[in-house]
Design a protein around this motif. Structure first.
Motif, PDB file in Angstrom:
ATOM      1  N   PHE A 210      -0.448  15.723   0.414  1.00 52.80           N
ATOM      2  CA  PHE A 210      -0.432  16.805  -0.563  1.00 52.80           C
ATOM      3  C   PHE A 210      -1.783  16.869  -1.253  1.00 52.80           C
ATOM      4  O   PHE A 210      -2.483  15.876  -1.378  1.00 52.80           O
ATOM      5  N   ASN A 211      -2.124  18.078  -1.694  1.00 54.02           N
ATOM      6  CA  ASN A 211      -3.457  18.329  -2.248  1.00 54.02           C
ATOM      7  C   ASN A 211      -4.487  17.777  -1.259  1.00 54.02           C
ATOM      8  O   ASN A 211      -4.432  18.078  -0.083  1.00 54.02           O
ATOM      9  N   ASP A 212      -5.425  16.949  -1.711  1.00 57.34           N
ATOM     10  CA  ASP A 212      -6.425  16.398  -0.796  1.00 57.34           C
ATOM     11  C   ASP A 212      -6.238  14.889  -0.620  1.00 57.34           C
ATOM     12  O   ASP A 212      -7.206  14.142  -0.510  1.00 57.34           O
ATOM     13  N   GLN A 213      -4.975  14.433  -0.590  1.00 60.26           N
ATOM     14  CA  GLN A 213      -4.724  13.014  -0.415  1.00 60.26           C
ATOM     15  C   GLN A 213      -3.532  12.793   0.508  1.00 60.26           C
ATOM     16  O   GLN A 213      -2.780  13.712   0.800  1.00 60.26           O
ATOM     17  N   ALA A 214      -3.386  11.544   0.977  1.00 62.44           N
ATOM     18  CA  ALA A 214      -2.315  11.222   1.916  1.00 62.44           C
ATOM     19  C   ALA A 214      -1.988   9.740   1.819  1.00 62.44           C
ATOM     20  O   ALA A 214      -2.811   8.926   1.387  1.00 62.44           O
ATOM     21  N   ALA A 215      -0.777   9.392   2.225  1.00 62.99           N
ATOM     22  CA  ALA A 215      -0.347   8.002   2.308  1.00 62.99           C
ATOM     23  C   ALA A 215       0.383   7.802   3.623  1.00 62.99           C
ATOM     24  O   ALA A 215       1.194   8.646   4.025  1.00 62.99           O
ATOM     25  N   HIS A 216       0.097   6.687   4.306  1.00 60.24           N
ATOM     26  CA  HIS A 216       0.757   6.320   5.554  1.00 60.24           C
ATOM     27  C   HIS A 216       1.715   5.164   5.278  1.00 60.24           C
ATOM     28  O   HIS A 216       1.308   4.137   4.704  1.00 60.24           O
ATOM     29  N   LEU A 217       2.969   5.312   5.687  1.00 65.80           N
ATOM     30  CA  LEU A 217       3.971   4.265   5.514  1.00 65.80           C
ATOM     31  C   LEU A 217       4.507   3.841   6.872  1.00 65.80           C
ATOM     32  O   LEU A 217       4.731   4.684   7.746  1.00 65.80           O
ATOM     33  N   VAL A 218       4.732   2.534   7.027  1.00 70.35           N
ATOM     34  CA  VAL A 218       5.304   1.967   8.239  1.00 70.35           C
ATOM     35  C   VAL A 218       6.556   1.197   7.853  1.00 70.35           C
ATOM     36  O   VAL A 218       6.475   0.233   7.084  1.00 70.35           O
ATOM     37  N   ASN A 219       7.697   1.644   8.363  1.00 68.64           N
ATOM     38  CA  ASN A 219       8.979   1.018   8.046  1.00 68.64           C
ATOM     39  C   ASN A 219       9.150   0.791   6.541  1.00 68.64           C
ATOM     40  O   ASN A 219       9.557  -0.276   6.080  1.00 68.64           O
ATOM     41  N   GLY A 220       8.800   1.846   5.793  1.00 71.70           N
ATOM     42  CA  GLY A 220       9.071   1.866   4.367  1.00 71.70           C
ATOM     43  C   GLY A 220       8.011   1.270   3.470  1.00 71.70           C
ATOM     44  O   GLY A 220       8.201   1.222   2.251  1.00 71.70           O
ATOM     45  N   ARG A 221       6.868   0.823   4.044  1.00 77.50           N
ATOM     46  CA  ARG A 221       5.810   0.232   3.218  1.00 77.50           C
ATOM     47  C   ARG A 221       4.524   1.023   3.354  1.00 77.50           C
ATOM     48  O   ARG A 221       4.096   1.355   4.457  1.00 77.50           O
ATOM     49  N   ILE A 222       3.878   1.289   2.220  1.00 79.98           N
ATOM     50  CA  ILE A 222       2.578   1.953   2.251  1.00 79.98           C
ATOM     51  C   ILE A 222       1.552   0.983   2.826  1.00 79.98           C
ATOM     52  O   ILE A 222       1.413  -0.149   2.360  1.00 79.98           O
ATOM     53  N   VAL A 223       0.797   1.432   3.846  1.00 78.90           N
ATOM     54  CA  VAL A 223      -0.218   0.576   4.456  1.00 78.90           C
ATOM     55  C   VAL A 223      -1.619   1.167   4.350  1.00 78.90           C
ATOM     56  O   VAL A 223      -2.607   0.444   4.467  1.00 78.90           O
ATOM     57  N   THR A 224      -1.717   2.486   4.156  1.00 78.61           N
ATOM     58  CA  THR A 224      -3.019   3.146   4.051  1.00 78.61           C
ATOM     59  C   THR A 224      -2.900   4.323   3.098  1.00 78.61           C
ATOM     60  O   THR A 224      -1.909   5.068   3.164  1.00 78.61           O
ATOM     61  N   THR A 225      -3.892   4.488   2.237  1.00 79.12           N
ATOM     62  CA  THR A 225      -3.929   5.665   1.372  1.00 79.12           C
ATOM     63  C   THR A 225      -5.302   6.308   1.466  1.00 79.12           C
ATOM     64  O   THR A 225      -6.322   5.626   1.584  1.00 79.12           O
ATOM     65  N   LEU A 226      -5.308   7.629   1.403  1.00 81.10           N
ATOM     66  CA  LEU A 226      -6.535   8.407   1.550  1.00 81.10           C
ATOM     67  C   LEU A 226      -6.660   9.384   0.393  1.00 81.10           C
ATOM     68  O   LEU A 226      -5.670  10.005  -0.006  1.00 81.10           O
ATOM     69  N   ALA A 267       5.313  21.935  -6.381  1.00 83.21           N
ATOM     70  CA  ALA A 267       4.524  21.423  -7.503  1.00 83.21           C
ATOM     71  C   ALA A 267       5.300  20.388  -8.313  1.00 83.21           C
ATOM     72  O   ALA A 267       4.729  19.397  -8.790  1.00 83.21           O
ATOM     73  N   VAL A 268       6.606  20.597  -8.439  1.00 85.29           N
ATOM     74  CA  VAL A 268       7.430  19.642  -9.188  1.00 85.29           C
ATOM     75  C   VAL A 268       7.499  18.314  -8.454  1.00 85.29           C
ATOM     76  O   VAL A 268       7.370  17.237  -9.058  1.00 85.29           O
ATOM     77  N   ALA A 269       7.687  18.353  -7.136  1.00 86.30           N
ATOM     78  CA  ALA A 269       7.759  17.125  -6.349  1.00 86.30           C
ATOM     79  C   ALA A 269       6.429  16.379  -6.376  1.00 86.30           C
ATOM     80  O   ALA A 269       6.397  15.146  -6.507  1.00 86.30           O
ATOM     81  N   VAL A 270       5.321  17.108  -6.246  1.00 84.36           N
ATOM     82  CA  VAL A 270       4.002  16.462  -6.292  1.00 84.36           C
ATOM     83  C   VAL A 270       3.760  15.810  -7.643  1.00 84.36           C
ATOM     84  O   VAL A 270       3.290  14.680  -7.734  1.00 84.36           O
ATOM     85  N   ALA A 271       4.117  16.506  -8.722  1.00 86.49           N
ATOM     86  CA  ALA A 271       3.952  15.946 -10.062  1.00 86.49           C
ATOM     87  C   ALA A 271       4.786  14.686 -10.222  1.00 86.49           C
ATOM     88  O   ALA A 271       4.356  13.702 -10.857  1.00 86.49           O
ATOM     89  N   SER A 272       5.985  14.681  -9.644  1.00 87.84           N
ATOM     90  CA  SER A 272       6.844  13.503  -9.720  1.00 87.84           C
ATOM     91  C   SER A 272       6.231  12.324  -8.972  1.00 87.84           C
ATOM     92  O   SER A 272       6.252  11.187  -9.442  1.00 87.84           O
ATOM     93  N   ILE A 273       5.666  12.592  -7.787  1.00 91.10           N
ATOM     94  CA  ILE A 273       5.009  11.524  -7.041  1.00 91.10           C
ATOM     95  C   ILE A 273       3.832  10.956  -7.810  1.00 91.10           C
ATOM     96  O   ILE A 273       3.632   9.745  -7.881  1.00 91.10           O
ATOM     97  N   LEU A 274       3.022  11.829  -8.365  1.00 92.78           N
ATOM     98  CA  LEU A 274       1.852  11.365  -9.126  1.00 92.78           C
ATOM     99  C   LEU A 274       2.256  10.533 -10.337  1.00 92.78           C
ATOM    100  O   LEU A 274       1.529   9.647 -10.759  1.00 92.78           O
ATOM    101  N   LYS A 275       3.438  10.811 -10.883  1.00 94.76           N
ATOM    102  CA  LYS A 275       3.902  10.081 -12.045  1.00 94.76           C
ATOM    103  C   LYS A 275       4.635   8.803 -11.675  1.00 94.76           C
ATOM    104  O   LYS A 275       4.420   7.749 -12.292  1.00 94.76           O
ATOM    105  N   ARG A 276       5.494   8.876 -10.626  1.00 98.67           N
ATOM    106  CA  ARG A 276       6.387   7.754 -10.317  1.00 98.67           C
ATOM    107  C   ARG A 276       6.030   7.018  -9.029  1.00 98.67           C
ATOM    108  O   ARG A 276       6.531   5.929  -8.773  1.00 98.67           O
ATOM    109  N   GLY A 277       5.173   7.630  -8.185  1.00 95.38           N
ATOM    110  CA  GLY A 277       4.838   7.002  -6.929  1.00 95.38           C
ATOM    111  C   GLY A 277       5.788   7.332  -5.793  1.00 95.38           C
ATOM    112  O   GLY A 277       5.615   6.891  -4.671  1.00 95.38           O
ATOM    113  N   SER A 278       6.848   8.105  -6.093  1.00 91.59           N
ATOM    114  CA  SER A 278       7.797   8.517  -5.062  1.00 91.59           C
ATOM    115  C   SER A 278       8.538   9.743  -5.570  1.00 91.59           C
ATOM    116  O   SER A 278       8.432  10.112  -6.731  1.00 91.59           O
TER     117      SER A 278
END
Length: 279
Positions: A210-226, A267-278
């Protein structure tokens, strides 16, 4: 359902309906949809190097809801790389799918690690080998890596071994790592943190973009963020990279995909992720 060639066949039985989220390990049904259209040839394109835009050798088939690349049904004499890609461009979404490797490997990588990937933020240009994109690497041992193909990103620093997510801290460096140039293509390679893949079983991977960022998860764990995903023109000017087509890659190894799901992030979902991480 019998095995069928990918392009020009109906896969309505496999992809025409949506499975309940609880059967897919998804927290909520809300907003999820199958990324495949009921008519795959309408919603997706096919490309294989040296073959073109028609699947002449059954490189991709669908059976019982499983997308199968380079299996026993493949009739080609070699297994040149390629991909299937959405015709639609996507931005601000959460993608989830499962993948599992088969046993077949093809020269020149008969003895090498099995390899594939999810390509995202691809441009609208005609399909070709190594399109401009971000690759969510699915190569054995490197699952979750990000390969920037003629694109740029700042990798989220590891804080105590965990990649930074979801907010970029302005105090961190903001200079892009210079790409390596090979074969006329510029690449950055951002390595994952943590080993969570299953070598001979189904794996679930998630992509938040979303926006200009991304996260890669493998079997439920974040392993890379951009962060600060971008393209750069010949004059050195950068433009934020926020959307594009999505593709699944075939690359000299038998691989299967299933439950390819996507949900838009408003926009609501993105704001929630930025605030809570999910969300």
């Amino acid at each position: 359902m019998d095995r069928r060639r990918f392009i020009g066949s109906s896969v309505a039985a496999a992809f025409g309906c949506s499975l309940p989220g609880r059967l897919l390990g998804i927290e909520s049904d809300k907003g999820w949809q199958r990324l495949f259209d009921s008519d795959a040839s309408r919603g997706w394109t096919f490309f294989q190097e040296g073959v073109g835009n028609s699947d002449l050798h059954n490189a991709v088939t669908v059976r019982d809801g499983v997308i199968h690349f380079l299996g026993s049904h493949y009739t080609g004499t070699d297994a040149a790389p390629g991909h299937i890609s959405t015709k639609k461009s996507w931005g601000n979404y959460h993608l989830r799918l499962e993948y599992r490797y088969g046993l077949d490997r093809w020269p020149p990588r008969k003895l090498q690690r099995r390899n594939s990937g999810i390509l995202y933020h691809m441009g609208p240009e005609t399909d070709r080998l190594f399109p401009n994109c971000v690759e969510f690497q699915l190569e054995e041992g490197d699952v979750g890596d990000a390969i920037m193909v003629d694109t740029l990103a700042l990798m989220g620093p590891s804080l105590g071994g965990t990649p930074l997510w979801p907010n970029w801290i302005p105090a961190f460096p903001s200079t892009y790592q210079e790409p390596i140039v090979s074969g006329g293509i510029q690449r950055q390679w951002h390595k994952h943190a943590g080993e969570y893949e299953r070598m001979d079983d189904w794996n679930t991977v998630d992509l938040y973009a979303f926006n200009d960022q991304a996260a890669h998860l493998v079997n439920g764990r974040i392993v890379t963020t951009l962060f600060k995903l971008a393209t750069r023109d010949k004059n050195g000017r950068t433009t934020p990279l926020t959307a594009g087509r999505i593709a699944l890659e075939l690359e000299w190894a038998e691989i299967m995909f299933r439950n390819v799901m996507i949900r838009p992030l408003d926009a609501v979902a993105v704001a929630s992720i930025l605030k809570r991480g999910s969300d």
